[in-house]
Design an enzyme around this catalytic site. Structure first.
Site, PDB file in Angstrom:
ATOM      1  N   THR A 158       0.719  -1.094  -0.138  1.00 22.10           N
ATOM      2  CA  THR A 158       0.120   0.101  -0.056  1.00 22.10           C
ATOM      3  C   THR A 158       0.683   1.385  -0.245  1.00 22.10           C
ATOM      4  O   THR A 158       1.385   1.541   1.016  1.00 22.10           O
ATOM      5  CB  THR A 158      -0.901   0.029   1.506  1.00 22.10           C
ATOM      6  OG1 THR A 158      -1.634  -1.045   1.508  1.00 22.10           O
ATOM      7  CG2 THR A 158      -1.613   0.819   0.761  1.00 22.10           C
ATOM      8  N   ARG A 186      -8.530  12.578  10.069  1.00 25.01           N
ATOM      9  CA  ARG A 186      -9.608  12.366  10.195  1.00 25.01           C
ATOM     10  C   ARG A 186     -10.272  12.549  11.378  1.00 25.01           C
ATOM     11  O   ARG A 186     -10.493  12.329  12.125  1.00 25.01           O
ATOM     12  CB  ARG A 186      -9.680  10.157   9.764  1.00 25.01           C
ATOM     13  CG  ARG A 186      -8.901  10.019   9.347  1.00 25.01           C
ATOM     14  CD  ARG A 186      -9.033   8.751   8.526  1.00 25.01           C
ATOM     15  NE  ARG A 186      -7.647   8.391   7.264  1.00 25.01           N
ATOM     16  CZ  ARG A 186      -7.296   7.271   8.226  1.00 25.01           C
ATOM     17  NH1 ARG A 186      -7.447   6.635   9.483  1.00 25.01           N
ATOM     18  NH2 ARG A 186      -7.073   6.869   6.789  1.00 25.01           N
ATOM     19  N   LYS A 208      -1.487  -0.642  -3.915  1.00 23.16           N
ATOM     20  CA  LYS A 208      -2.497  -0.471  -4.053  1.00 23.16           C
ATOM     21  C   LYS A 208      -2.471   1.120  -3.623  1.00 23.16           C
ATOM     22  O   LYS A 208      -1.671   1.292  -3.279  1.00 23.16           O
ATOM     23  CB  LYS A 208      -2.659  -1.279  -2.593  1.00 23.16           C
ATOM     24  CG  LYS A 208      -4.300  -0.835  -1.955  1.00 23.16           C
ATOM     25  CD  LYS A 208      -4.635  -1.853  -1.944  1.00 23.16           C
ATOM     26  CE  LYS A 208      -5.948  -1.030   0.059  1.00 23.16           C
ATOM     27  NZ  LYS A 208      -5.849  -0.078   0.409  1.00 23.16           N
ATOM     28  N   HIS A 246      -8.072   4.906  -1.163  1.00 27.93           N
ATOM     29  CA  HIS A 246      -8.304   4.033   0.755  1.00 27.93           C
ATOM     30  C   HIS A 246      -9.888   4.233   0.559  1.00 27.93           C
ATOM     31  O   HIS A 246      -9.616   4.872   1.978  1.00 27.93           O
ATOM     32  CB  HIS A 246      -7.240   5.455   1.246  1.00 27.93           C
ATOM     33  CG  HIS A 246      -6.599   4.719   1.791  1.00 27.93           C
ATOM     34  ND1 HIS A 246      -5.343   3.582   1.428  1.00 27.93           N
ATOM     35  CD2 HIS A 246      -6.536   4.282   3.440  1.00 27.93           C
ATOM     36  CE1 HIS A 246      -4.606   3.425   3.422  1.00 27.93           C
ATOM     37  NE2 HIS A 246      -5.873   3.219   4.155  1.00 27.93           N
TER      38      HIS A 246
HETATM   39  C1  FNR Z   1      -8.885   0.907   5.084  1.00 29.82           C
HETATM   40  N1  FNR Z   1      -7.872   0.169   4.060  1.00 29.82           N
HETATM   41  C2  FNR Z   1      -6.716   0.093   4.546  1.00 29.82           C
HETATM   42  N2  FNR Z   1      -6.086  -0.381   3.019  1.00 29.82           N
HETATM   43  C3  FNR Z   1      -4.917  -1.175   3.603  1.00 29.82           C
HETATM   44  O1  FNR Z   1      -3.744  -0.961   2.797  1.00 29.82           O
HETATM   45  N3  FNR Z   1      -4.455  -0.964   4.518  1.00 29.82           N
HETATM   46  C4  FNR Z   1      -5.168  -0.990   5.663  1.00 29.82           C
HETATM   47  O2  FNR Z   1      -4.743  -1.339   6.529  1.00 29.82           O
HETATM   48  C5  FNR Z   1      -6.381  -0.895   6.054  1.00 29.82           C
HETATM   49  N4  FNR Z   1      -7.099   0.184   6.691  1.00 29.82           N
HETATM   50  C6  FNR Z   1      -8.475  -0.031   6.730  1.00 29.82           C
HETATM   51  C7  FNR Z   1      -9.216   0.785   7.674  1.00 29.82           C
HETATM   52  C8  FNR Z   1     -10.517   0.922   7.301  1.00 29.82           C
HETATM   53  C9  FNR Z   1     -11.219   1.056   9.016  1.00 29.82           C
HETATM   54  C10 FNR Z   1     -11.470   0.691   6.494  1.00 29.82           C
HETATM   55  C11 FNR Z   1     -12.558   1.443   5.708  1.00 29.82           C
HETATM   56  C12 FNR Z   1      -9.955   0.803   5.351  1.00 29.82           C
HETATM   57  C13 FNR Z   1      -9.029   0.845   2.347  1.00 29.82           C
HETATM   58  C14 FNR Z   1      -9.314  -0.608   2.306  1.00 29.82           C
HETATM   59  O3  FNR Z   1      -8.213  -1.141   1.881  1.00 29.82           O
HETATM   60  C15 FNR Z   1     -10.126  -0.114   0.990  1.00 29.82           C
HETATM   61  O4  FNR Z   1      -9.178   0.380   0.139  1.00 29.82           O
HETATM   62  C16 FNR Z   1     -11.367   1.266   1.615  1.00 29.82           C
HETATM   63  O5  FNR Z   1     -11.745   0.559   2.157  1.00 29.82           O
HETATM   64  C17 FNR Z   1     -11.694   0.724  -0.239  1.00 29.82           C
HETATM   65  O6  FNR Z   1     -12.946   1.705   0.324  1.00 29.82           O
HETATM   66  P1  FNR Z   1     -14.544   1.419   0.403  1.00 29.82           P
HETATM   67  O7  FNR Z   1     -15.131   0.449  -0.384  1.00 29.82           O
HETATM   68  O8  FNR Z   1     -14.144   1.571   1.560  1.00 29.82           O
HETATM   69  O9  FNR Z   1     -15.562   2.685   0.027  1.00 29.82           O
END
Ligand code: FNR
Length: 393
Positions: free
Chosen positions: A155, A164, A251, A275
């Site tokens: 990522t 946030r 990513k 993200h």
């Molecule tokens: C994430 N996302 C995320 N991505 C990643 O690469 N490592 C991580 O640890 C996390 N942690 C994380 C926590 C929470 C609570 C959320 C909601 C999201 C991002 C995740 O992989 C993804 O890109 C997004 O959630 C996509 O958007 P939608 O579909 O949730 O709107």
């Protein structure tokens, strides 16, 4: 609560979780405009209704990065998943395994790489953040490989955590966070028993195994803030490409220039993503950015996408915009928080059913038949010219 549609799980999760956790999942960066925009832009993508094409009972099976998937959907990496349901990573990975799709385990998971590999066999991917401690990164790569994981999700859109504000309001961060979290947990006894008592130990399994001592959830936001590396550059990743013998997916690509860079770098795939609107508020919705990026990559590597996918129709829309497959984020986390593994399985069934109906109605008998030609509102002369798709098609 009766679940009739994939989006019903959000309300069920809101009732079940202490507020600081629900808001942590549900929220995004700053004004949350990109987070909301992801969903809106995707909803505005119109599909072509076609008739009498004989496309009934479509198969959903695909091959992505040389692997068979039962449908073009994977469960994306989500930090602290074991806080939303008891050993949440294991439950989600089991649901993915049963559905025949991949599960990506976050760097900052509660259950460790080893625990998930032991308790949830299936297509497991390992997600890694670029952290200041390169020793940790090497250790994580070795452990993922030893546990049988052959796909690495790197990522790259988090050189620093986004702002946030909701987390400060909710008690996830900010003054008296721990006290507020306890108070909220007491008001949600089902969660407190399932996760707070039966879901222990609530620490970061992967990091604990490296640092050699337990890390509490209270350390979570602090750890993220301290360990991200804002100076990261493409050349800092070359050693990872050399060391990692499996598939490498970057990513967090949202720009065609970066997508071309990813191809030059030697990535096997990219995940077009902002993200979920948790990083750069004001960034383009994924659905808007995707067609130009798919054109830039031109089939050289796999193009996956996430951010805003809430239903099977959304999966089809992302594919029509150029994705080979999609990742779910919040959509499956709400289901997991509401009903554990069973909830994720129910969600995946709803999404598969939704996809079949949608594909039948657009005349696509298999995922490969979902193309840009499946999009409505574009005269044939501009189909394939992605500039015309800006604004949602
Ligand atoms: C994430 N996302 C995320 N991505 C990643 O690469 N490592 C991580 O640890 C996390 N942690 C994380 C926590 C929470 C609570 C959320 C909601 C999201 C991002 C995740 O992989 C993804 O890109 C997004 O959630 C996509 O958007 P939608 O579909 O949730 O709107």
């Amino acid at each position: 609560m009766i679940i009739s549609a994939p989006t019903d799980f959000r309300e069920a999760a809101r009732r079940r979780l202490p507020r600081f956790l629900f808001d942590y999942i549900d929220g995004g960066a700053v004004t949350e405009s990109t987070m909301v925009g992801n969903v809106d832009a995707l909803q505005r993508v119109a599909l072509r209704q076609r008739v009498l094409k004989g496309a009934g009972n479509p198969s959903l099976a695909v091959t992505v990065l040389g692997q068979p998937w039962a449908m073009p959907v994977a469960l994306g990496p989500v930090g602290a998943t074991g806080m939303y349901a008891r050993r949440g990573e294991v439950q989600a990975a089991r649901a993915a395994g049963l559905a025949g799709i991949p599960y990506a385990l976050s760097t900052v998971s509660v259950a460790s790489i080893e625990e998930v590999a032991r308790d949830a066999p299936g297509q497991l991917w390992s997600q890694l953040y670029v952290l200041k401690d390169r020793g940790y990164m090497r250790n994580a790569l070795d452990r993922a490989w030893a546990a049988g994981m052959r796909t690495l999700v790197f990522t790259v859109d988090m050189p620093t955590p986004g702002s946030r504000y909701r987390d400060r309001r909710s008690g996830m961060a900010g003054p008296a966070a721990t006290l507020r979290q306890y108070a909220q947990a007491l008001r949600h006894p089902r969660w407190a028993i399932d996760v707070g008592l039966r879901g222990r130990p609530l620490s970061f399994g992967n990091i604990e195994a490296y640092v050699g001592h337990s890390m509490s959830m209270a350390d979570y936001t602090g750890f993220l803030a301290r360990n991200f590396d804002p100076t990261i550059h493409w050349r800092d990743l070359e050693w990872v490409r050399q060391d990692w013998k499996g598939a490498l997916i970057l990513k967090g690509i949202l720009d065609p220039e970066d997508a071309r860079e990813a191809v030059r770098f030697g990535a096997d795939g990219i995940i077009v993503s902002n993200h979920g609107g948790r990083q750069l508020d004001g960034a383009m919705p994924t659905a808007t950015a995707l067609p130009t990026i798919a054109d830039a990559v031109a089939g050289a590597i796999a193009v996956l996408a996430d951010s805003g996918v809430r239903s099977g129709i959304d999966v089809v829309r992302m594919m029509a915009l150029g994705a080979d497959a999609v990742l779910l984020g919040r959509a499956y986390i709400y289901a997991l928080a509401a009903r554990g593994q069973r909830g994720v399985s129910e969600l995946l069934d709803l999404i598969a059913a939704d996809m079949r109906v949608t594909m039948t109605l657009i005349g696509a008998d298999r995922p490969g038949a979902i193309t840009r030609d499946s999009l409505a509102g574009l005269p044939p002369s501009v189909q394939g010219r992605s500039e015309a798709l800006r604004g949602g098609g």
